[in-house]
Design an enzyme around this catalytic site. Structure first.
Site, PDB file in Angstrom:
ATOM      1  N   HIS A 260       0.826  -1.209   0.000  1.00 20.24           N
ATOM      2  CA  HIS A 260       0.000   0.000   0.000  1.00 20.24           C
ATOM      3  C   HIS A 260       0.858   1.257   0.000  1.00 20.24           C
ATOM      4  O   HIS A 260       2.061   1.196   0.281  1.00 20.24           O
ATOM      5  CB  HIS A 260      -0.939  -0.013   1.217  1.00 20.24           C
ATOM      6  CG  HIS A 260      -0.197  -0.051   2.519  1.00 20.24           C
ATOM      7  ND1 HIS A 260       0.325  -1.218   3.044  1.00 20.24           N
ATOM      8  CD2 HIS A 260       0.132   0.930   3.396  1.00 20.24           C
ATOM      9  CE1 HIS A 260       0.943  -0.950   4.179  1.00 20.24           C
ATOM     10  NE2 HIS A 260       0.853   0.358   4.420  1.00 20.24           N
ATOM     11  N   ARG A 270      -3.056  16.494   6.067  1.00 23.53           N
ATOM     12  CA  ARG A 270      -3.766  15.209   6.169  1.00 23.53           C
ATOM     13  C   ARG A 270      -3.357  14.547   7.476  1.00 23.53           C
ATOM     14  O   ARG A 270      -2.190  14.179   7.651  1.00 23.53           O
ATOM     15  CB  ARG A 270      -3.353  14.335   4.978  1.00 23.53           C
ATOM     16  CG  ARG A 270      -3.906  12.915   4.964  1.00 23.53           C
ATOM     17  CD  ARG A 270      -3.047  12.153   3.972  1.00 23.53           C
ATOM     18  NE  ARG A 270      -3.591  10.883   3.526  1.00 23.53           N
ATOM     19  CZ  ARG A 270      -3.318   9.725   4.083  1.00 23.53           C
ATOM     20  NH1 ARG A 270      -2.565   9.655   5.167  1.00 23.53           N
ATOM     21  NH2 ARG A 270      -3.801   8.617   3.549  1.00 23.53           N
TER      22      ARG A 270
HETATM   23  O1  LIG Z   1      -1.635   7.224   6.072  1.00 16.60           O
HETATM   24  C1  LIG Z   1      -1.968   6.271   5.366  1.00 16.60           C
HETATM   25  O2  LIG Z   1      -3.016   6.245   4.723  1.00 16.60           O
HETATM   26  C2  LIG Z   1      -1.025   5.075   5.256  1.00 16.60           C
HETATM   27  C3  LIG Z   1       0.273   5.241   5.993  1.00 16.60           C
HETATM   28  C4  LIG Z   1       1.122   4.023   5.962  1.00 16.60           C
HETATM   29  O3  LIG Z   1       0.932   3.138   5.193  1.00 16.60           O
HETATM   30  C5  LIG Z   1       2.209   3.880   6.930  1.00 16.60           C
HETATM   31  O4  LIG Z   1       2.519   4.833   7.664  1.00 16.60           O
HETATM   32  O5  LIG Z   1       2.801   2.787   6.989  1.00 16.60           O
HETATM   33 FE   LIG Z   2       1.992   1.347   5.796  1.00 17.50          FE
END
Ligand SMILES: O=C(O)CCC(=O)C(=O)O
Ligand SMILES: [Fe+2]
Length: 302
Positions: A260, A270
């Site tokens: 992801h 955000r």
């Molecule tokens: O903030 C998000 O939507 C994902 C953040 C993420 O994947 C992480 O910090 O490992």
């Molecule tokens: Fe992550």
């Protein structure tokens, strides 16, 4: 008391009693069928043989909605995990986030955004020092617990899910006109991707003990910044995107099945609570209980 509140009241009582395993459940509002309440409730989890939260202020909370179960059983999404008021309070707490917080090694985030964080223990300590209203840190704790309970229930986990790291984070766009980068490159939360081979090795320095990950969003008032799942370790293009908004929880198993990333935040800030969990008690986040203890002490003294 309206129905929602009386319902929460019953659950409040229940959580207190389940804590002392084996104790008889008491109470319930007059005229309500307890069995039915439990069946319908999102939080009939965890079962009596699992550890329960100590102080759980149910009354303030709405019932979350699981809005989507993708075809992938390792992913979930829930809305309404926080109310607007709760998001606003946690956004207030983000004023205490520190630049670069939480990343000793090279941070994965883009230089085109400001990354700031506040972990759960630092929030509690700030409350102890009188810098942060205790209610805000307690809300941070409660929102994290609520997310954890939702995940454990939805993934039907049979053993306790422990906090492994809990981080209130914000990503703020800098004044950069053309962005081709991501806010957060595609990764897995418990293995290290070798982009050349498509292998994701579950070895140190990866956080190999992380079993589940979640992000609880506090607002959608910014541009860009969608969360996305990539197709695979070999095809890092977005397969499915999720737009953040207040009270939306995204959660997934932390391995290579859920690569992801985050699209560039092109305008605004955000903020979210990022949560990582483990099934391994040896990797339980000690700082989470420390934060709870500090907050408990503050309450007892005041
Ligand atoms: O903030 C998000 O939507 C994902 C953040 C993420 O994947 C992480 O910090 O490992
Ligand atoms: Fe992550």
């Amino acid at each position: 008391m309206d129905l929602e509140h009386s319902f929460m009241h019953v659950l409040d009582e229940l959580s207190g009693h389940l804590e002392q395993f084996g104790e008889e459940r008491q109470g319930g509002e007059e005229g309500q069928d307890d069995a039915e309440l439990l069946d319908n409730d999102f939080f009939a989890y965890p079962p009596a043989n699992m550890p329960q939260a100590e102080e759980w202020e149910w009354q303030e909370w709405n019932k979350p909605e699981i809005v989507r179960f993708t075809t992938d059983p390792d992913r979930m999404l829930a809305d309404n995990v926080l109310s607007q008021d709760q998001c606003d309070k946690l956004l207030e707490l983000t004023k205490h986030c520190k630049e670069g917080d939480g990343y000793q090694r090279k941070a994965p985030h883009t230089y085109n955004e400001l990354f700031e964080g506040l972990n759960i223990l630092d929030a509690a300590k700030k409350s102890q020092e009188g810098e942060v209203v205790p209610e805000l840190s307690q809300l941070y704790v409660n929102a994290s617990r609520r997310s954890r309970d939702a995940i454990a229930k939805e993934f039907n986990l049979q053993t306790p899910l422990y906090f492994s790291y809990t981080h209130l984070v914000c990503r703020t766009a800098k004044d950069v006109v053309e962005r081709r980068d991501l806010s957060h490159p595609v990764h897995s939360d418990n293995c290290i991707l070798n982009e050349a081979t498509g292998e994701c090795d579950k070895v140190p320095p990866a956080y190999t003990w992380r079993d589940y990950s979640a992000i609880l969003y506090l607002s959608g008032e910014f541009e860009g910044g969608d969360f996305f799942y990539a197709h695979s370790t070999k095809d890092l293009s977005p397969e499915e995107t999720v737009s953040p908004k207040c009270g939306r929880l995204v959660a997934f198993s932390a391995g290579k099945e859920n690569m992801h990333g985050v699209l560039a935040v092109t305008k605004g800030r955000r903020c979210a609570v990022a949560l990582w969990f483990t099934l391994d008690p040896n990797h339980k986040e000690a700082t989470f209980s420390m934060a709870e203890e500090i907050l408990h002490e503050i309450k007892t003294v005041s």
